[in-house]
Structure formats: C-alpha cells, structure tokens
Design a protein around this motif. Sequence first.
Motif, PDB file in Angstrom:
ATOM      1  N   ALA A  18       0.797  -1.228   0.000  1.00  6.70           N
ATOM      2  CA  ALA A  18       0.000   0.000   0.000  1.00  6.70           C
ATOM      3  C   ALA A  18       0.835   1.287   0.000  1.00  6.70           C
ATOM      4  O   ALA A  18       0.623   2.170  -0.851  1.00  6.70           O
ATOM      5  CB  ALA A  18      -0.966  -0.035   1.189  1.00  6.70           C
ATOM      6  N   ASN A  59      -6.314  -6.423   4.463  1.00  9.22           N
ATOM      7  CA  ASN A  59      -4.916  -6.762   4.171  1.00  9.22           C
ATOM      8  C   ASN A  59      -4.933  -8.002   3.281  1.00  9.22           C
ATOM      9  O   ASN A  59      -6.000  -8.535   2.954  1.00  9.22           O
ATOM     10  CB  ASN A  59      -4.124  -6.998   5.463  1.00  9.22           C
ATOM     11  CG  ASN A  59      -2.624  -7.083   5.203  1.00  9.22           C
ATOM     12  OD1 ASN A  59      -2.064  -6.232   4.503  1.00  9.22           O
ATOM     13  ND2 ASN A  59      -1.960  -8.100   5.716  1.00  9.22           N
ATOM     14  N   ALA A 114       7.735  -2.931   0.317  1.00  9.24           N
ATOM     15  CA  ALA A 114       6.343  -2.478   0.217  1.00  9.24           C
ATOM     16  C   ALA A 114       6.205  -1.002   0.572  1.00  9.24           C
ATOM     17  O   ALA A 114       5.090  -0.479   0.600  1.00  9.24           O
ATOM     18  CB  ALA A 114       5.464  -3.311   1.148  1.00  9.24           C
ATOM     19  N   THR A 115       7.311  -0.352   0.858  1.00 13.39           N
ATOM     20  CA  THR A 115       7.288   1.047   1.313  1.00 13.39           C
ATOM     21  C   THR A 115       8.521   1.763   0.753  1.00 13.39           C
ATOM     22  O   THR A 115       9.354   1.146   0.081  1.00 13.39           O
ATOM     23  CB  THR A 115       7.366   1.129   2.861  1.00 13.39           C
ATOM     24  OG1 THR A 115       8.635   0.592   3.266  1.00 13.39           O
ATOM     25  CG2 THR A 115       6.261   0.338   3.545  1.00 13.39           C
ATOM     26  N   PHE A 141      -7.541  -9.522  -1.222  1.00 13.05           N
ATOM     27  CA  PHE A 141      -7.507  -9.066   0.180  1.00 13.05           C
ATOM     28  C   PHE A 141      -8.685  -9.651   0.959  1.00 13.05           C
ATOM     29  O   PHE A 141      -9.664 -10.107   0.356  1.00 13.05           O
ATOM     30  CB  PHE A 141      -7.570  -7.523   0.233  1.00 13.05           C
ATOM     31  CG  PHE A 141      -6.448  -6.878  -0.532  1.00 13.05           C
ATOM     32  CD1 PHE A 141      -5.178  -6.772   0.023  1.00 13.05           C
ATOM     33  CD2 PHE A 141      -6.628  -6.422  -1.834  1.00 13.05           C
ATOM     34  CE1 PHE A 141      -4.126  -6.215  -0.686  1.00 13.05           C
ATOM     35  CE2 PHE A 141      -5.587  -5.872  -2.558  1.00 13.05           C
ATOM     36  CZ  PHE A 141      -4.331  -5.758  -1.983  1.00 13.05           C
ATOM     37  N   ALA A 149       5.151  -6.754   4.134  1.00 10.45           N
ATOM     38  CA  ALA A 149       4.931  -5.374   4.584  1.00 10.45           C
ATOM     39  C   ALA A 149       6.260  -4.852   5.091  1.00 10.45           C
ATOM     40  O   ALA A 149       6.377  -4.315   6.191  1.00 10.45           O
ATOM     41  CB  ALA A 149       3.846  -5.329   5.649  1.00 10.45           C
ATOM     42  N   GLY A 201       0.708  -5.983   7.868  1.00 13.72           N
ATOM     43  CA  GLY A 201       0.484  -4.643   7.343  1.00 13.72           C
ATOM     44  C   GLY A 201      -0.992  -4.428   7.080  1.00 13.72           C
ATOM     45  O   GLY A 201      -1.847  -5.192   7.553  1.00 13.72           O
TER      46      GLY A 201
HETATM   47  O1  MRU Z   1      -1.176  -7.294  -3.354  1.00 11.55           O
HETATM   48  P1  MRU Z   1      -0.074  -6.647  -2.561  1.00 11.55           P
HETATM   49  O2  MRU Z   1       1.215  -7.383  -2.636  1.00 11.55           O
HETATM   50  O3  MRU Z   1       0.068  -5.183  -2.904  1.00 11.55           O
HETATM   51  O4  MRU Z   1      -0.573  -6.715  -1.063  1.00 11.55           O
HETATM   52  C1  MRU Z   1       0.192  -6.085  -0.077  1.00 11.55           C
HETATM   53  C2  MRU Z   1      -0.329  -6.260   1.284  1.00 11.55           C
HETATM   54  O5  MRU Z   1      -1.370  -6.821   1.522  1.00 11.55           O
HETATM   55  C3  MRU Z   1       0.485  -5.604   2.377  1.00 11.55           C
HETATM   56  O6  MRU Z   1       0.394  -6.326   3.563  1.00 11.55           O
HETATM   57  C4  MRU Z   1      -0.050  -4.191   2.621  1.00 11.55           C
HETATM   58  O7  MRU Z   1      -0.149  -3.495   1.423  1.00 11.55           O
HETATM   59  C5  MRU Z   1       0.821  -3.435   3.555  1.00 11.55           C
HETATM   60  S1  MRU Z   1       2.398  -3.089   2.845  1.00 11.55           S
HETATM   61  C6  MRU Z   1       3.252  -2.145   3.976  1.00 11.55           C
END
Ligand code: MRU
Length: 324
Positions: free
Chosen positions: A26, A225, A141-142, A292, A137, A213
């Motif tokens: 995210a 999530n 992912a950030t 999700f 997460a 996350g």
């Molecule tokens: O489909 P994705 O890989 O984008 O899913 C990501 C997640 O579900 C993560 O846990 C969430 O975005 C948090 S990332 C800090």
Amino acid sequence: MEFVERHLKTLDEIRDAISTLAVRGAPAIGVAAAIGLVVSLLPFENEAGVLFRARLQTHAGILGAARPTAVNLPWAMARMSARAGANPVASSAELLTLLREEATNILDEDRAMCESIGAHGLPFIPDGTRVLTHCNAGALATAGIGTALAPVYVAQREGRRVSVFANETRPLLQGSRLTAWELGRAGIPVTILTDGMAASLMRAHEIDVVLVGADRVAANGDTANKIGTYAVAVAAKHHGIPFYVCAPWSTIDRATASGDAIAIEQRSADEVRFAGGTAVAPAGANARNPAFDVTPAGLITGVITDKGVYRAPYSFTYEMRSRD
Ligand code: MRU
C-alpha cells in the motif's frame, strides 16, 4: 531470485507496474503513483495551463484507480491534486515543480512513518521474539523499512534477537519471494511457512506475536490486508497470541466506517491456477482470487501507527504537533 530495477516513463507503464504488482504494497504504490504522476506529466511542461491541469486530473484518476483496495493510492493522488489546486495561477512548468516537491514530500514522509512505526512497535518485540507475518509489509512495500517489519528491523538494530516466520502467501507468494528475500539480506532469521501451517505452530507455542500490514484501516478498526490475514487473526485469537496491524497514517481511512465498505480487489483466476507460469490446477478449473480480506477489529490487539498505538474502541485522532 533476481533484483531488477525498472525505469518507468509513461502513464501506461506506471499504471501497469502498479496493477501487475511490479510495485506493490500500500505505501509503495502511493509513493510510486505520486512520483509516477510527475514523470507522466514531464513531456507536457509547455502545454497551456488549463490543458495541463485537465491532463493532471486525468492522469491522477487513472493512477488512483490502478488498484481499488489500498487507500494510499487515492490518498496520494488527492494530495497531488490539492497541491495544484492551491496554486491556481501557476504555469504548467511551475505546477510541475510544485508537484515534484509534493511527491518528494510523500516519499520522505513515508520513510519517516516507517521509522516511527518501528519505534512504536519496539516494545512488542522483546529479546528472543518469534514473529509471524503474512504477505510482505517490509522495505519492498514502502519507501523505508516497512510497516509490519519495521519493529523487527528496529529490534535488530537495538541488538535484540528476533526471528520471523513468513507465510508464503498464496497465490503470488509475497511472503516467500519478498519477505524471505529482504529479511535474509538483512541477516534476520526467517522461516517460510505455507499458509496452512501457522495455526499448528501457534498451538505448539512457537509464535509470540503476529505483525501484519494493512491496505486500508476503516474508522472502526476493521482492516483490509492480503488474503489469508483474517485466518491468521482467527487462529491468533484462539491461541491468545497478540495480533498487531502496523500501518502508516496514510493507510487509515476515517472516511470509511467499517470493513464492509472496503472494495476488495478481485484478480485473475489464472494467478491461482498457475504458479510461476506452471499449471498447478486442471485447465479451466474454477478458482477464486480475492486479493484481500477484512479482519474485524475485534480480532486485532492494536494498530501500530507512526503516531502511536491505537486500541479498541478505535478513534484515529492525534494531537497535532508543529511538524505534523
Ligand atoms: O497485493 P499486494 O502485494 O500489494 O498486497 C500487499 C499487502 O497486503 C500488504 O500487507 C499491505 O499493502 C501493507 S504493505 C506495507
């Protein structure tokens, strides 16, 4: 595993990178969309102001809709649009400068939020903690050290021994491909589990805390999530294991009352029927692929944010400080 950098230039390339998960997580997709918006507008620097502003809205709409569940995407696009809207007489070139500045702010703030989540989560990681996480997460992912993995990285920096069980996370394997990769590189002991294993490890007292996350945290604490998170939360509750959601303020969606109102992305069934290009199911077999799920607030011990740790009943407010 191979680490490949992709250089994206056009609106279509940036949108596709987000929707095909070349960039995912995210916070990362919010940051990528903000920077991507600027990059996609660079060729139009000399366009007349009114046309440029219309184009900005079109590009922001397309990038903001590249995936539906993570609130960070529309959040980042709204910030970029607001920055342009607050400067109604700026020329196209001036607007580009302002937008670049705003995207850089979003990037820098995301890094800082990760560090702060790590600091707020540190008390839950005493020496020797065995963490279970789902999906990825982390740093991948950030823009910084991640959300759910931030307390793990900070604990390691503090010299605490910490180890992680990473659910592989079917169908796209973010746990085994990404979490195991980045923790391995950081020298943090990591063990991959298939998604069905976690409950029996909890029963065997091998897991101390769950950190995950979030893609969107509703006003009542319900949290969307990666698919499979809900099952982990149910198992953790059953075994009396603390279950924390770690999320930056950009993922808290106070405008959405509860998890029922969160749109869940439905992806192609082929992601389930194939793994790495190899068929793992009979051709044409029915398969579902919601990306999700929603974990109800009642299963969540607390939400660790960059502004502090929130617990039920949730009211996501905070005292403004001069730098907020
Ligand atoms: O489909 P994705 O890989 O984008 O899913 C990501 C997640 O579900 C993560 O846990 C969430 O975005 C948090 S990332 C800090």
